[in-house]
Structure formats: structure tokens, C-alpha cells
Design an enzyme around this catalytic site. Structure first.
Site, PDB file in Angstrom:
ATOM      1  N   GLY A 187      18.386 -40.605  34.381  1.00 27.57           N
ATOM      2  CA  GLY A 187      19.544 -40.012  33.701  1.00 27.57           C
ATOM      3  C   GLY A 187      19.686 -38.518  33.886  1.00 27.57           C
ATOM      4  O   GLY A 187      18.896 -37.858  34.574  1.00 27.57           O
ATOM      5  N   GLU A 194      11.113 -47.982  36.676  1.00 22.90           N
ATOM      6  CA  GLU A 194      11.995 -46.898  36.255  1.00 22.90           C
ATOM      7  C   GLU A 194      11.277 -46.000  35.249  1.00 22.90           C
ATOM      8  O   GLU A 194      11.379 -46.218  34.036  1.00 22.90           O
ATOM      9  CB  GLU A 194      13.248 -47.477  35.578  1.00 22.90           C
ATOM     10  CG  GLU A 194      14.105 -48.327  36.470  1.00 22.90           C
ATOM     11  CD  GLU A 194      15.573 -48.204  36.072  1.00 22.90           C
ATOM     12  OE1 GLU A 194      16.367 -47.818  36.923  1.00 22.90           O
ATOM     13  OE2 GLU A 194      15.897 -48.467  34.901  1.00 22.90           O
ATOM     14  N   LYS A 236      26.119 -48.890  33.581  1.00 27.04           N
ATOM     15  CA  LYS A 236      25.914 -48.537  32.161  1.00 27.04           C
ATOM     16  C   LYS A 236      27.259 -48.652  31.422  1.00 27.04           C
ATOM     17  O   LYS A 236      27.997 -49.596  31.682  1.00 27.04           O
ATOM     18  CB  LYS A 236      25.273 -47.159  32.050  1.00 27.04           C
ATOM     19  CG  LYS A 236      23.992 -47.081  32.901  1.00 27.04           C
ATOM     20  CD  LYS A 236      23.152 -45.883  32.632  1.00 27.04           C
ATOM     21  CE  LYS A 236      21.892 -45.936  33.512  1.00 27.04           C
ATOM     22  NZ  LYS A 236      20.989 -44.838  33.274  1.00 27.04           N
ATOM     23  N   GLU A 287      16.942 -47.929  28.265  1.00 27.94           N
ATOM     24  CA  GLU A 287      17.957 -47.530  27.269  1.00 27.94           C
ATOM     25  C   GLU A 287      18.122 -48.624  26.216  1.00 27.94           C
ATOM     26  O   GLU A 287      18.468 -48.343  25.065  1.00 27.94           O
ATOM     27  CB  GLU A 287      19.277 -47.191  27.983  1.00 27.94           C
ATOM     28  CG  GLU A 287      19.153 -45.869  28.725  1.00 27.94           C
ATOM     29  CD  GLU A 287      20.114 -45.688  29.890  1.00 27.94           C
ATOM     30  OE1 GLU A 287      21.029 -46.507  30.053  1.00 27.94           O
ATOM     31  OE2 GLU A 287      19.926 -44.721  30.656  1.00 27.94           O
ATOM     32  N   SER A 289      17.359 -41.392  38.907  1.00 30.71           N
ATOM     33  CA  SER A 289      17.919 -40.257  39.654  1.00 30.71           C
ATOM     34  C   SER A 289      17.943 -40.469  41.166  1.00 30.71           C
ATOM     35  O   SER A 289      17.797 -39.510  41.926  1.00 30.71           O
ATOM     36  CB  SER A 289      17.165 -38.967  39.318  1.00 30.71           C
ATOM     37  OG  SER A 289      17.265 -38.689  37.940  1.00 30.71           O
ATOM     38  N   ASN A 292      23.912 -50.009  38.459  1.00 29.79           N
ATOM     39  CA  ASN A 292      23.962 -50.156  37.004  1.00 29.79           C
ATOM     40  C   ASN A 292      24.993 -49.155  36.471  1.00 29.79           C
ATOM     41  O   ASN A 292      24.716 -47.973  36.352  1.00 29.79           O
ATOM     42  CB  ASN A 292      22.566 -49.871  36.413  1.00 29.79           C
ATOM     43  CG  ASN A 292      22.569 -49.926  34.900  1.00 29.79           C
ATOM     44  OD1 ASN A 292      23.534 -50.405  34.289  1.00 29.79           O
ATOM     45  ND2 ASN A 292      21.498 -49.449  34.286  1.00 29.79           N
ATOM     46  N   HIS A 331      15.918 -52.789  30.214  1.00 23.44           N
ATOM     47  CA  HIS A 331      16.219 -51.410  30.612  1.00 23.44           C
ATOM     48  C   HIS A 331      15.737 -50.453  29.525  1.00 23.44           C
ATOM     49  O   HIS A 331      15.850 -50.758  28.329  1.00 23.44           O
ATOM     50  CB  HIS A 331      17.723 -51.224  30.859  1.00 23.44           C
ATOM     51  CG  HIS A 331      18.022 -49.926  31.543  1.00 23.44           C
ATOM     52  ND1 HIS A 331      18.070 -48.733  30.850  1.00 23.44           N
ATOM     53  CD2 HIS A 331      18.244 -49.625  32.846  1.00 23.44           C
ATOM     54  CE1 HIS A 331      18.308 -47.751  31.717  1.00 23.44           C
ATOM     55  NE2 HIS A 331      18.422 -48.269  32.934  1.00 23.44           N
TER      56      HIS A 331
HETATM   57  P1  PGA Z   1      20.174 -42.846  37.003  1.00 18.49           P
HETATM   58  O1  PGA Z   1      19.940 -44.164  36.143  1.00 18.49           O
HETATM   59  O2  PGA Z   1      20.248 -43.283  38.451  1.00 18.49           O
HETATM   60  O3  PGA Z   1      21.485 -42.294  36.518  1.00 18.49           O
HETATM   61  O4  PGA Z   1      19.020 -41.942  36.738  1.00 18.49           O
HETATM   62  C1  PGA Z   1      19.045 -45.147  36.584  1.00 18.49           C
HETATM   63  C2  PGA Z   1      18.897 -46.235  35.553  1.00 18.49           C
HETATM   64  O5  PGA Z   1      18.819 -45.932  34.349  1.00 18.49           O
HETATM   65  O6  PGA Z   1      18.868 -47.420  35.885  1.00 18.49           O
END
Ligand code: PGA
Length: 262
Positions: A172, A166, A11, A98, A214, A9, A96
């Protein structure tokens, strides 16, 4: 048997098409080494067409990071499931955290899931609690997210669903910490049980459960070996081919199936 899955992903990265093309090109070079792991790259919408073209002859597929809940019409800025299908997408990430944080509702998420599965594309449905309470209400919260997200999804479409667990507290650069493999193991069992109650044994075991938050080359091996998940949804560590190829190696060499039978 459930196929292992690794999802990148990106983003809102990278900032230019030329950088995106370099990354896709580098990633394409490792596509021959994916073994039986399904690899899905989710770049920002504006790069989807180019990424799709570049990866068309590889065994990696391309996914959108989001989709409109509506079919067509006056929805400025939105992109429909039909448009994504027409552009050759195999998968769409839905729900997601976010996007949820920007106001996406459970009802909308469910409409998106239905719109995508109706066209035969795979939905990677993201679920996860904001925080953990001592009373265990987060389990109820997660169960409800899965139940409402999948409301109306017919048994025949369940093969097009991937659940991405998640927990928001683990995602993040501001993540509190990474989930422990033992915690992940518990959550995988809980998610599988929720799916069993909804769809029965035969179908529930067709749904891959993957983890995101992460994930990196240091924690991935423990998480996939002891967390009972079928793969990962990766943010930051998917942005360089070095870390992403390490994750691919760990995922594909982790043995299968990873999911627990309950
Ligand atoms: P991250 O993001 O691996 O940077 O923690 C994961 C995600 O939001 O899908």
C-alpha cells in the site's frame, strides 16, 4: 511445471460501475497477449457479475476479493463460496492482510479456504508478517499462517492453492519499502519448504508462490527474475491498463519456471 500468475486486486476501486467497465474493457484488449501467464482480475464484489460477463470469452479470469466462511443462512452482508461459483468465479482471494486487520481470524480464513476448494475454485491465500524482527520470529509466524490456513486441505485440492506472500510492511501507499529480491528469494524457499513438509515434494511443487506489496513496472523484473516467485498480486499498479500491461509483459517474458527447487 508451475504456471505464472498475475493477479489484479482492485480493492475498493473504482467508485462507479461505468469506470469499472472502462477498465475491464481496456484490460480485455491485452488478454490476447498473456501467453502462458494466468491473469486474474479481482474487482469489488458489486462489479463481479459485469466483469465476468465482459471477460467470459477472454483468457483472463475473474476472482472475488473475499468470501464468507459460512455456507448459507443468516449472515448479513456476506457472500458464500457457492454464490461465487454460481456467478462463474474461478478464484477467490482469502486472508488478505486488509481483511485480517479488520478482524478476520486464522480459523475463519481456514474455513474460507476449505469452502472455496471444496467447490473446485482456486484460493489465493495471502500470508505475510507485519514486521521483521532480528530473531527471525517472523519466519515462525509465516509458517503458522500457512499451516493453519491450509489445515484440512486434502492433497487432491492442493492444485487449487496459490500462496501470495505479502509482507504487510511492503503493502500500500504507506509501505516502508519494497521487499528486496534477495529477501523474496529467501521467503520463497521458506514457503516452499513449509509446503514440502505439509504435502511432500510432488504436491508442494504444484503450488505457485506469488508476491504482493508495492509491485510496479520498475521493481517487477528484478523481483520475478531473482526472487524465485511465479508471479504477482498487484494492488495500485493494477488500476491502470498501462501499468498492468507492463506488468503482464514482465511476468510473461520472465521465463519459467521461476520457483526454486529445494
Ligand atoms: P499494493 O497492494 O500493490 O498497492 O501495495 C498489494 C496488495 O495489497 O495486494
Amino acid at each position: 511445471m508451475i504456471q505464472k500468475i498475475l493477479v489484479a486486486n482492485w480493492k475498493m476501486n473504482p467508485q462507479t460501475l461505468s469506470e469499472a467497465k472502462v477498465l475491464v474493457n481496456d484490460i480485455k484488449k491485452i488478454s490476447k497477449s498473456s501467453g502462458d501467464t494466468r491473469v486474474v482480475i479481482a474487482p469489488p464484489t458489486i462489479y463481479l457479475g459485469e466483469a465476468q460477463k465482459m471477460l467470459a470469452k477472454s483468457n483472463f479470469s475473474v476472482a472475488a476479493q473475499n468470501v464468507s466462511a459460512e455456507k448459507e443462512g443468516a449472515y448479513t452482508g456476506e457472500i458464500s463460496a457457492g454464490m461465487l461459483k454460481d456467478a462463474g468465479m474461478a478464484c477467490v482471494i482469502v486472508g488478505h492482510s486488509e481483511c485480517r486487520a479488520r478482524g478476520e481470524s486464522e480459523v475463519e480464513i481456514n474455513k474460507k479456504v476449505l469452502a472455496v476448494t471444496a467447490l473446485g475454485m482456486t484460493v489465493i491465500l495471502c500470508v505475510g508478517e507485519r514486521e521483521r524482527d532480528d530473531e527471525g520470529y517472523y519466519l515462525e509466524f509465516l509458517k503458522e499462517q500457512i499451516q493453519t490456513g491450509l489445515r484440512g486441505v486434502q492433497v487432491k485440492s492442493i492444485k487449487n492453492i496459490v500462496i501470495a506472500y505479502e509482507p504487510i510492511w511492503a503493502i500500500g501507499k504507506d509501505a516502508k519499502r519494497v521487499v528486496l529480491a534477495s529477501e523474496l528469494h529467501e521467503m520463497s524457499i521458506f514457503i516452499r519448504k513449509t509446503l514440502l513438509d505439509l504435502y511432500g515434494k510432488a504436491m508442494a511443487y504444484k503450488v505457485p508462490i506469488i508476491y504482493g506489496g508495492s509491485v510496479d513496472a520498475i521493481n517487477a523484473r528484478d523481483l520475478i527474475s531473482n526472487g524465485a516467485v511465479d508471479g504477482f498480486l498487484v494492488g495500485r499498479a493494477s488500476l491502470t491498463v498501462k501499468s498492468f500491461s507492463e506488468l503482464l509483459l514482465i511476468t510473461k517474458s520472465s521465463g519459467s519456471p521461476k520457483s526454486v527447487r529445494i
